[in-house]
Design an enzyme around this catalytic site. Structure first.
Site, short mmCIF file in Angstrom:
data_model
loop_
_atom_site.label_atom_id
_atom_site.label_comp_id
_atom_site.label_asym_id
_atom_site.label_seq_id
_atom_site.Cartn_x
_atom_site.Cartn_y
_atom_site.Cartn_z
N ASP A 36 0.72 -1.18 0.35
CA ASP A 36 -0.56 -0.20 0.31
C ASP A 36 0.60 1.18 -0.21
O ASP A 36 0.89 1.83 -0.06
CB ASP A 36 -0.97 -0.04 1.07
CG ASP A 36 -2.32 -0.77 0.60
OD1 ASP A 36 -2.25 -1.47 0.05
OD2 ASP A 36 -2.98 -1.03 1.93
N LYS A 108 -26.73 12.84 9.75
CA LYS A 108 -26.84 11.15 9.86
C LYS A 108 -28.32 10.75 8.66
O LYS A 108 -29.34 10.95 9.45
CB LYS A 108 -27.14 10.76 10.82
CG LYS A 108 -26.85 9.27 10.62
CD LYS A 108 -26.42 8.21 11.45
CE LYS A 108 -25.70 6.76 11.28
NZ LYS A 108 -26.97 6.23 10.53
N CYS A 380 -58.15 33.57 18.28
CA CYS A 380 -59.36 34.39 18.86
C CYS A 380 -59.75 35.68 19.29
O CYS A 380 -58.76 36.63 19.69
CB CYS A 380 -59.88 33.69 20.17
SG CYS A 380 -61.35 34.07 20.98
ZN LIG Z 1 -62.37 34.11 23.08
#
Ligand SMILES: [Zn+2]
Length: 632
Positions: A36, A108, A380
């Site tokens: 190598d 990953k 609301c």
């Molecule tokens: Zn209300």
């Protein structure tokens, strides 16, 4: 054996053919002739002669063996895994050489790990040999740091993961059928199914698309010192990406250092995977409760209890209406719940259950008024809605800094004492407070004192406490730099539009809001001791300004200063009495300005120790001159 003089004598073509020959011996014939190290010498020499040689990009790339299997030059090791934040932090502490060690944080991906050589596409397989899947390339789009394009047009090398993006799965794959004529259940099944096909003609016909995302594309940095603090926001960034993921990869940024640590039998030491499976569990959505915030209703899911890293989880956040609609989350669905680090548990993904029911409500649970879908929120808009009013008042109480007064006590105040506004709260007496459940002499006195202390308030804080849409502390400061709060009510929308940060679109709304609440604002002004931002303080008391990083919240020091007779201000002007500079911030712009204007500056420690010896700057005398807050 190759000796160095021989190596130096070789030209580019000779080297290339030699490398090709040894590649073949090693990978295809499994009969290497050189070590190598020698092979590396050849490669490095070729790199010196021509760093752009096409062969170099293939050196670590897959090579197709005669079997059709692919052999990886650099074994693709799997990563060691951490299943908890503590385990991850332990790993970080183990390999950080200092607090400044940089770590990379990457997703990953939950797909098929692969490598592209510019010609050959191979799966990771067992790390040493993988499958040759080059025939799937026509379906694949590459997402790479250099751009997004069809994989077949990219001649460089890429390492990454083949996935189906979440958005593609929702749209494109809603119509794509597998070879049995069925839709794919989820994107993981789809990737695996398509990868296993012998023939992709049917997929091409249906315009199926896979994405090959290069590992280096999405990557964030943090240091070992900041790791813990940065973790929740890093996690949030990773999870906002549109890919299926099963964790996070953390690696040392310094590659040479990381390589020098080497590998265990199975894993490189310089990288680790943080697995979501340690922090994720499947459960079922039982119901959704809409709780009130100061401006909107927030959905909270009740789920079948699950245990994640030692904590039983029954409730998870659903963020807002938009999130529910976008992801089509309904009661009865199977949900994957995550709890990681300090992050509030939430739903990562959901699959439709067998019997489903919408969880979006139409009417206000408090006042019964029809709710408004003001995306991303559900609201609301009834001005007399008791719950919405209470939440506004709670926000105002917090903005003005009465920290001891939380929601349960405020709720009792409205029920028992009829409190509706901040002004009502300021007018409460100790005996009023004692009527509240759980209040004794001492606690009533303490709360009373805190409420009265909050009367000393900078005007911007009061303005921010009014909950006018879009006016938070920053904009409030900017507005009040040029106008006092009482002047503000008289401004028309053109004048408002000229203020930095408002602009023409918001000016109209702000004008009408200020007009309609004139009475409320005036009554508030009349019951507080306002510090004007515009005039830099008008009370006649010595002014004090803080700069730098302080161990406690700035508001804590400001309160302390007020208790000692100072008036805190936000900016340094020539009339400022004292600048207190904390930490290493001696060179801050405030400190420089103070020096220029001749304003007295002391360190935080000096100031604090002066308070111990002086009761208040007003009553001080003699050697108290430095800390009397007055210029000398
Ligand atoms: Zn209300």
């Amino acid at each position: 054996m190759i000796d160095s003089s021989e190596l130096l004598a070789m030209d580019e073509a000779h080297l290339a053919s030699l490398i090709k020959y040894h590649n073949r011996k090693y990978w295809v014939e499994a009969d290497p002739e050189i070590s190598d190290e020698e092979y590396d010498l050849l490669v490095r020499r070729l790199e010196e002669l021509n760093p752009d040689h096409p062969l170099l990009s293939q050196v670590n790339a897959p090579i197709v063996a005669s079997s059709g299997k692919v052999v990886h030059r650099d074994p693709m090791l799997s990563l060691d895994k951490a299943y908890s934040l503590d385990a991850l932090l332990e790993w970080v502490a183990k390999y950080a050489r200092s607090g400044q060690e940089i770590f990379l944080v990457q997703p990953k991906y939950d797909g098929v790990s692969a490598i592209w050589s510019g010609e050959v596409l191979a799966t990771r397989g067992d790390g040493e040999t993988g499958e040759n899947i080059t025939d799937k390339v026509p379906l694949i789009e590459l997402e790479h740091p250099s751009g997004t394009f069809p994989l077949e047009t990219f001649r460089g090398q890429a390492r990454g993961e083949i996935v189906i993006r979440g958005d593609d799965f929702k749209t494109l794959y809603a119509g794509i059928r597998n070879k049995n004529g069925r839709l794919y259940k989820n994107s993981r099944n789809a990737v695996a199914g398509i990868m296993g096909l012998k023939n992709i003609a049917l997929m091409k016909l249906q315009h199926a698309k896979l994405t090959f995302v290069d590992y280096s594309l999405h990557s964030w940095e943090t240091s070992s010192r900041d790791f813990r603090a940065d973790w929740p926001s890093l996690l949030e960034k990773v999870e906002s990406l549109p890919y299926p993921m099963d964790g996070v990869v953390v690696k040392l940024k310094d590659e040479a250092y990381s390589r020098s640590l080497g590998t265990t039998a199975h894993h490189p030491r310089g990288q680790i995977a943080f697995k979501f499976s340690g922090v994720r569990q499947k459960s079922r959505l039982l119901s959704v409760v809409w709780s009130f915030g100061k401006t909107a209703l927030t959905p909270v899911a009740e789920i079948e209890p699950v245990d994640i890293s030692g904590t039983t989880i029954r409730h998870v956040s659903l963020h807002n209406l938009q999130n529910i609609l976008d992801r089509d989350i309904q009661i009865g669905d199977t949900v994957t719940v995550e709890r990681a680090g300090d992050v509030i548990p939430y739903i990562v993904e959901s699959e439709p259950g067998e019997s489903r029911k919408s969880c979006v409500i139409e009417h206000c649970p408090s006042c019964g008024a029809a709710l408004v879908r003001d995306l991303p929120e559900l609201r609301c808009v009834n001005p007399d809605c008791p719950e919405t009013r209470l939440m506004r008042l709670l926000a105002a109480v917090r903005n003005i800094g009465i920290e001891r007064l939380g929601e349960p006590n405020l709720r009792r105040m409205t029920a028992v004492l009829g409190v509706k506004t901040l002004r009502d709260i300021f007018n409460l007496t100790v005996s009023d407070l004692r009527k509240l459940e759980g209040f004794q002499e001492l606690s009533a006195n303490n709360l009373y004192r805190e409420i009265q202390a909050a009367r000393n308030v900078p005007d911007w804080q009061l303005l921010a406490s009014l909950n006018i849409k879009g006016i938070g502390p920053t904009l409030a400061k900017s507005i009040l730099r040029n106008h006092t709060l009482s002047e503000l009510e008289a401004l028309n929308s053109e004048q408002l539009a000229e203020i930095d940060g408002i602009g023409p679109e918001r000016a109209g709304v702000i004008e009408s809001e200020l007009r309609s609440r004139k009475e409320e604002i005036d009554s508030l002004i009349s019951c507080v001791n306002l510090r004007s931002t515009k005039n830099g303080g008008t009370s006649g008391k010595p002014t004090i300004c803080f700069t730098g990083k302080m161990p406690e919240k700035r508001s804590w020091y400001e309160k302390l200063a007020m208790d000692h007779g100072y008036e805190p201000v936000d900016s340094v002007t020539g009339s400022l009495s004292l600048l207190v500079s904390a930490g290493e911030d001696a060179g801050s712009s405030k400190a420089q300005k103070a020096a220029k204007l001749g304003v007295r500056t002391v360190s935080l420690e000096e100031w604090l120790s002066s308070l111990k010896s002086e009761k208040s700057p007003e009553s001080s005398s003699g050697d108290g001159d430095l800390f009397s807050g007055r210029n000398v």
